[in-house]
Motif scaffolding. Structure first.
Motif, PDB file in Angstrom:
ATOM      1  N   ASP A 154       0.813  -1.218   0.000  1.00 40.08           N
ATOM      2  CA  ASP A 154       0.000   0.000   0.000  1.00 40.08           C
ATOM      3  C   ASP A 154       0.854   1.278   0.000  1.00 40.08           C
ATOM      4  O   ASP A 154       0.683   2.150   0.837  1.00 40.08           O
ATOM      5  CB  ASP A 154      -0.995  -0.045   1.174  1.00 40.08           C
ATOM      6  N   ASP A 170      -1.029  -2.151  -4.448  1.00 40.74           N
ATOM      7  CA  ASP A 170      -1.568  -0.796  -4.288  1.00 40.74           C
ATOM      8  C   ASP A 170      -0.436   0.237  -4.288  1.00 40.74           C
ATOM      9  O   ASP A 170      -0.248   0.983  -3.330  1.00 40.74           O
ATOM     10  CB  ASP A 170      -2.443  -0.651  -3.031  1.00 40.74           C
ATOM     11  N   ASN A 210      -6.025  -3.600  -5.892  1.00 40.39           N
ATOM     12  CA  ASN A 210      -7.231  -3.041  -6.524  1.00 40.39           C
ATOM     13  C   ASN A 210      -6.979  -1.652  -7.097  1.00 40.39           C
ATOM     14  O   ASN A 210      -7.527  -1.284  -8.131  1.00 40.39           O
ATOM     15  CB  ASN A 210      -8.406  -3.011  -5.532  1.00 40.39           C
ATOM     16  N   HIS A 211      -6.116  -0.858  -6.438  1.00 38.68           N
ATOM     17  CA  HIS A 211      -5.872   0.506  -6.926  1.00 38.68           C
ATOM     18  C   HIS A 211      -5.025   0.547  -8.194  1.00 38.68           C
ATOM     19  O   HIS A 211      -4.910   1.612  -8.799  1.00 38.68           O
ATOM     20  CB  HIS A 211      -5.253   1.367  -5.824  1.00 38.68           C
ATOM     21  N   HIS A 235      -2.992  -9.185  -2.198  1.00 41.42           N
ATOM     22  CA  HIS A 235      -3.622  -7.895  -1.884  1.00 41.42           C
ATOM     23  C   HIS A 235      -5.085  -8.224  -1.575  1.00 41.42           C
ATOM     24  O   HIS A 235      -5.981  -8.009  -2.383  1.00 41.42           O
ATOM     25  CB  HIS A 235      -3.479  -6.911  -3.040  1.00 41.42           C
ATOM     26  N   HIS A 258      -3.566  -4.311   1.569  1.00 37.84           N
ATOM     27  CA  HIS A 258      -4.956  -3.918   1.391  1.00 37.84           C
ATOM     28  C   HIS A 258      -5.635  -3.418   2.663  1.00 37.84           C
ATOM     29  O   HIS A 258      -6.234  -2.354   2.648  1.00 37.84           O
ATOM     30  CB  HIS A 258      -5.762  -5.057   0.756  1.00 37.84           C
TER      31      HIS A 258
HETATM   32 ZN   LIG Z   1      -6.250  -2.177  -1.598  1.00 41.01          ZN
END
Ligand SMILES: [Zn+2]
Length: 294
Positions: A44, A87, A119-120, A218, A253
């Motif tokens: 992250d 991320d 996801n990002h 993640h 995450h």
């Molecule tokens: Zn995430």
């Protein structure tokens, strides 16, 4: 620079002889000898490539710390594997406006070996993501992301350190389908990472016979697997597989320092404290808070 604030979770894993090996795929390591393989991990990053307003963090400081650890470990005859739980994108305008190019180039300079896709990474159009894959000189790993029925990324990568074969599998939360930008992911499928992990582990054992299997994920860490409205995370992944199928999960995450106290309880962790990783079904689970911080 406040070194203590920076920190990456650090775990030394001794890989001991004793794994079953078929005759035609004999291990390159020696029996009755321990090997020190240090896994350094962050997650992250979210665009934090330079120092924040408090003079903390930033990739230059991270590079210094990783270099120091690398030198110490290598001097003692060990090896380092540097992983990211994903991320990299989104969070700091200076990074966002440059499609996180400074972050990926910084990761190259620090010497990351592999990252999980977060996801990002789907906050930008897919051509930006493709550009980021090009910038990086390390693989983006995800076994459970498909486009037109084909995996978008390599499901795993195998590393060899002192003759020890280490497979790293990438897995991404299926929540990305809900929380990613719908404009960019309409054609992308996020399948169940637990099922994919099971398949990939079987394939790895059959075709490569690795000594150590790590999942760079993640998916989030939720104590005792209580994931609430989120998709199941690392704890339920470890419990779903056969005991010890994964030696380690390097996560991201949920942006927690996964440091435990007692069974399934988070410790009140402060940077500089000793961190006891979670252990579930024979799998050690780690996560290093966020931004290169702990
Ligand atoms: Zn995430």
């Amino acid at each position: 620079m406040k070194k203590r604030n920076l920190a990456l979770s650090l775990l030394a894993t001794s890989v001991l002889a004793g794994c079953a090996a078929s005759n035609n795929n004999a291990p390159a390591w020696e029996h009755d000898k321990s090997y020190d393989i240090t896994i350094i991990h962050t997650n992250d990053n979210h665009g934090n490539f330079w120092q924040n307003g408090n003079g903390e963090l930033g990739m230059a400081a991270r590079a210094t710390l990783v270099k120091q650890i690398r030198e110490e470990v290598e001097k003692a005859g060990g090896s380092v594997l540097l992983l990211s739980g994903g991320d990299i994108n989104t969070g700091v305008p200076e990074s966002d406006l440059q499609d996180a190019e400074p972050d990926f180039l910084g990761m190259n300079m620090i010497g990351y070996d592999a990252m999980a896709v977060g996801n990002h990474e789907f906050d930008n159009p897919l051509d930006v993501l493709a550009k980021q894959v090009e910038w990086a000189n390390f693989p983006f790993l995800a076994a459970n992301i498909y486009q037109d029925g084909k995996r978008m990324f390599a499901p795993y990568k195998i590393f060899e350190k002192q003759g020890v074969k280490i497979a790293v599998i990438g897995l991404t939360t299926e929540d990305t389908a809900k929380i990613g930008n719908p404009e960019f992911i309409a054609q992308v499928d996020f399948t169940d990472p637990k099922e994919e992990a099971k398949k990939v582990i079987a394939e790895l054992k059959r075709d490569h016979n690795p000594d150590v299997i790590i999942a760079a994920t993640h998916m989030g860490h939720y104590a005792d697997g209580n994931h609430g409205s989120n998709a199941p995370g690392d704890v339920l992944l470890a419990r779903y597989l056969n005991e010890g199928d994964l030696d380690m999960i390097v996560g991201g995450h949920s942006q927690e320092p996964v440091c435990m106290e007692g069974e399934n309880q988070y410790a009140d962790f402060k940077p500089g404290d000793e961190c006891k990783p979670d252990v579930q079904n024979g799998t050690t689970i780690v996560q290093a808070h966020e931004w290169g911080n702990t």
